[in-house]
Design a protein around this motif. Structure first.
Motif, PDB file in Angstrom:
ATOM      1  N   ALA A 285       0.831  -1.205   0.000  1.00  0.00           N
ATOM      2  CA  ALA A 285       0.000   0.000   0.000  1.00  0.00           C
ATOM      3  C   ALA A 285       0.867   1.257   0.000  1.00  0.00           C
ATOM      4  O   ALA A 285       0.565   2.239  -0.696  1.00  0.00           O
ATOM      5  N   ILE A 286       1.954   1.234   0.756  1.00  0.00           N
ATOM      6  CA  ILE A 286       2.891   2.366   0.760  1.00  0.00           C
ATOM      7  C   ILE A 286       3.490   2.546  -0.634  1.00  0.00           C
ATOM      8  O   ILE A 286       3.588   3.671  -1.146  1.00  0.00           O
ATOM      9  N   ALA A 287       3.897   1.444  -1.245  1.00  0.00           N
ATOM     10  CA  ALA A 287       4.467   1.515  -2.594  1.00  0.00           C
ATOM     11  C   ALA A 287       3.462   2.101  -3.577  1.00  0.00           C
ATOM     12  O   ALA A 287       3.805   2.952  -4.413  1.00  0.00           O
ATOM     13  N   HIS A 288       2.209   1.669  -3.478  1.00  0.00           N
ATOM     14  CA  HIS A 288       1.165   2.191  -4.373  1.00  0.00           C
ATOM     15  C   HIS A 288       0.977   3.696  -4.169  1.00  0.00           C
ATOM     16  O   HIS A 288       0.858   4.454  -5.143  1.00  0.00           O
ATOM     17  N   LEU A 289       0.969   4.120  -2.931  1.00  0.00           N
ATOM     18  CA  LEU A 289       0.800   5.546  -2.637  1.00  0.00           C
ATOM     19  C   LEU A 289       1.974   6.373  -3.161  1.00  0.00           C
ATOM     20  O   LEU A 289       1.817   7.563  -3.465  1.00  0.00           O
ATOM     21  N   ARG A 290       3.131   5.762  -3.263  1.00  0.00           N
ATOM     22  CA  ARG A 290       4.317   6.446  -3.772  1.00  0.00           C
ATOM     23  C   ARG A 290       4.442   6.348  -5.294  1.00  0.00           C
ATOM     24  O   ARG A 290       5.432   6.789  -5.877  1.00  0.00           O
ATOM     25  N   GLY A 291       3.468   5.732  -5.935  1.00  0.00           N
ATOM     26  CA  GLY A 291       3.442   5.710  -7.392  1.00  0.00           C
ATOM     27  C   GLY A 291       4.048   4.496  -8.056  1.00  0.00           C
ATOM     28  O   GLY A 291       4.223   4.480  -9.280  1.00  0.00           O
ATOM     29  N   TYR A 292       4.352   3.453  -7.285  1.00  0.00           N
ATOM     30  CA  TYR A 292       4.924   2.245  -7.872  1.00  0.00           C
ATOM     31  C   TYR A 292       3.804   1.341  -8.404  1.00  0.00           C
ATOM     32  O   TYR A 292       2.714   1.301  -7.850  1.00  0.00           O
ATOM     33  N   ASP A 293       4.111   0.619  -9.458  1.00  0.00           N
ATOM     34  CA  ASP A 293       3.164  -0.301 -10.092  1.00  0.00           C
ATOM     35  C   ASP A 293       3.274  -1.656  -9.412  1.00  0.00           C
ATOM     36  O   ASP A 293       4.290  -2.344  -9.548  1.00  0.00           O
ATOM     37  N   LEU A 294       2.232  -2.066  -8.707  1.00  0.00           N
ATOM     38  CA  LEU A 294       2.281  -3.319  -7.967  1.00  0.00           C
ATOM     39  C   LEU A 294       2.246  -4.545  -8.868  1.00  0.00           C
ATOM     40  O   LEU A 294       2.483  -5.667  -8.392  1.00  0.00           O
ATOM     41  N   ASP A 295       1.966  -4.365 -10.146  1.00  0.00           N
ATOM     42  CA  ASP A 295       2.034  -5.486 -11.086  1.00  0.00           C
ATOM     43  C   ASP A 295       3.455  -5.706 -11.601  1.00  0.00           C
ATOM     44  O   ASP A 295       3.728  -6.718 -12.249  1.00  0.00           O
ATOM     45  N   ASP A 296       4.342  -4.773 -11.331  1.00  0.00           N
ATOM     46  CA  ASP A 296       5.730  -4.864 -11.777  1.00  0.00           C
ATOM     47  C   ASP A 296       6.471  -5.859 -10.873  1.00  0.00           C
ATOM     48  O   ASP A 296       6.508  -5.676  -9.659  1.00  0.00           O
ATOM     49  N   PRO A 297       7.062  -6.917 -11.431  1.00  0.00           N
ATOM     50  CA  PRO A 297       7.747  -7.900 -10.586  1.00  0.00           C
ATOM     51  C   PRO A 297       8.909  -7.315  -9.796  1.00  0.00           C
ATOM     52  O   PRO A 297       9.243  -7.807  -8.712  1.00  0.00           O
ATOM     53  N   ARG A 298       9.540  -6.253 -10.318  1.00  0.00           N
ATOM     54  CA  ARG A 298      10.615  -5.600  -9.565  1.00  0.00           C
ATOM     55  C   ARG A 298      10.069  -4.995  -8.279  1.00  0.00           C
ATOM     56  O   ARG A 298      10.702  -5.073  -7.216  1.00  0.00           O
ATOM     57  N   VAL A 299       8.914  -4.381  -8.375  1.00  0.00           N
ATOM     58  CA  VAL A 299       8.292  -3.760  -7.202  1.00  0.00           C
ATOM     59  C   VAL A 299       7.875  -4.824  -6.204  1.00  0.00           C
ATOM     60  O   VAL A 299       8.032  -4.657  -4.983  1.00  0.00           O
ATOM     61  N   ARG A 300       7.362  -5.936  -6.698  1.00  0.00           N
ATOM     62  CA  ARG A 300       6.955  -7.012  -5.796  1.00  0.00           C
ATOM     63  C   ARG A 300       8.150  -7.577  -5.034  1.00  0.00           C
ATOM     64  O   ARG A 300       8.046  -7.893  -3.851  1.00  0.00           O
ATOM     65  N   THR A 301       9.287  -7.699  -5.718  1.00  0.00           N
ATOM     66  CA  THR A 301      10.498  -8.140  -5.019  1.00  0.00           C
ATOM     67  C   THR A 301      10.910  -7.124  -3.961  1.00  0.00           C
ATOM     68  O   THR A 301      11.315  -7.487  -2.852  1.00  0.00           O
ATOM     69  N   ALA A 302      10.799  -5.833  -4.287  1.00  0.00           N
ATOM     70  CA  ALA A 302      11.147  -4.783  -3.328  1.00  0.00           C
ATOM     71  C   ALA A 302      10.224  -4.811  -2.117  1.00  0.00           C
ATOM     72  O   ALA A 302      10.666  -4.598  -0.979  1.00  0.00           O
ATOM     73  N   VAL A 303       8.939  -5.075  -2.340  1.00  0.00           N
ATOM     74  CA  VAL A 303       7.981  -5.170  -1.236  1.00  0.00           C
ATOM     75  C   VAL A 303       8.401  -6.273  -0.272  1.00  0.00           C
ATOM     76  O   VAL A 303       8.439  -6.082   0.950  1.00  0.00           O
ATOM     77  N   ILE A 304       8.741  -7.435  -0.817  1.00  0.00           N
ATOM     78  CA  ILE A 304       9.178  -8.546   0.027  1.00  0.00           C
ATOM     79  C   ILE A 304      10.459  -8.190   0.776  1.00  0.00           C
ATOM     80  O   ILE A 304      10.625  -8.505   1.961  1.00  0.00           O
ATOM     81  N   THR A 305      11.383  -7.516   0.088  1.00  0.00           N
ATOM     82  CA  THR A 305      12.652  -7.145   0.720  1.00  0.00           C
ATOM     83  C   THR A 305      12.422  -6.279   1.949  1.00  0.00           C
ATOM     84  O   THR A 305      13.133  -6.398   2.950  1.00  0.00           O
TER      85      THR A 305
END
Length: 231
Positions: A111-131
């Motif tokens: 949710a924080i990533a989405h609010l900051r403008g990141y695309d949650l469908d992007d696998p790079r972003v998903r890896t960052a979320v887990i990190t």
């Protein structure tokens, strides 16, 4: 204390042994999908983020604070796992408390990533979320040991998605989560004979961990211009 240590080890060793990197990646993919897409009565990350943004009159900073506060409370509520619409019946090979807490923290970070403008469908972003679930200290320690080569921000904005890095991080995160449950179970075992104290300790540990993860995600996932994935 030796008896407590043996109890923790015997309880968690079977779970730890199951998680080869590939298995860890599968478990976290399932957890992340629930966190982002939602599950039954558990709304997904974008819905939560957009709701908070609307309630905060479009102020992203206030919305992020509201997201973190909500998930700290949710993590601290004893028995929250059973309230997430059948979550405990999912075929996730982790203890129920660990699974539920991971879902809550993943949704918070997403949710924080989405609010900051990141695309949650992007696998790079998903890896960052887990990190981000490793927390500031966990990421820093792994960067020093070179078991992690990039920060969450660098991973989210990398030129290409790195499947091998994703698998590596998944293994590190599962190990970290199991370690946290180990510490929590030890604390609960020590306090279980004191009325009400065990529940307070459990809620406090989960809430504090969620707060630290939320703060780290807030500091790490700064607003960036999206870049398309290179094929």
């Amino acid at each position: 204390m030796a008896g407590v240590a043996r109890f923790v080890a015997s309880s968690l060793a079977p779970a730890a042994q199951r998680f080869a990197p590939t298995a860890a990646g599968g478990v976290l993919r399932q957890i992340l999908e629930i966190a982002i897409d939602g599950y039954q009565r558990f709304p997904g990350a974008e819905r939560i983020a957009d709701n908070k943004l609307e309630r905060c009159d479009g102020d992203v900073t206030d919305a992020i604070e509201a997201v973190i506060d909500q998930h700290i409370r949710l993590a601290g509520v004893q028995g929250f796992v059973t309230s997430i619409g059948g979550l405990v019946t999912l075929p996730v090979a982790l203890p129920a408390n660990l699974t539920g807490l991971a879902v809550v923290q993943c949704r918070m970070v997403a949710a924080i990533a989405h609010l900051r403008g990141y695309d949650l469908d992007d696998p790079r972003v998903r890896t960052a979320v887990i990190t981000c679930l490793l927390g500031e200290e966990g990421v820093a320690a792994r960067l020093r040991k070179s078991s992690l080569v990039s920060s969450p921000l660098a991973i989210a904005t990398a030129p290409v998605f790195d499947p091998e890095l994703d698998r590596q991080i998944s293994g590190e995160v599962v190990a970290e989560l199991i370690g946290r449950i180990s510490g929590k179970r030890m604390a609960l075992t020590v306090t279980r004979r004191i009325p009400l104290l065990g529940g307070a300790v459990g809620a406090g540990v989960d809430g504090w961990t969620t707060y630290r993860v939320g703060q780290f995600a807030d500091q790490s996932l700064v607003r960036r211009i999206r870049r398309p994935i290179e094929q």
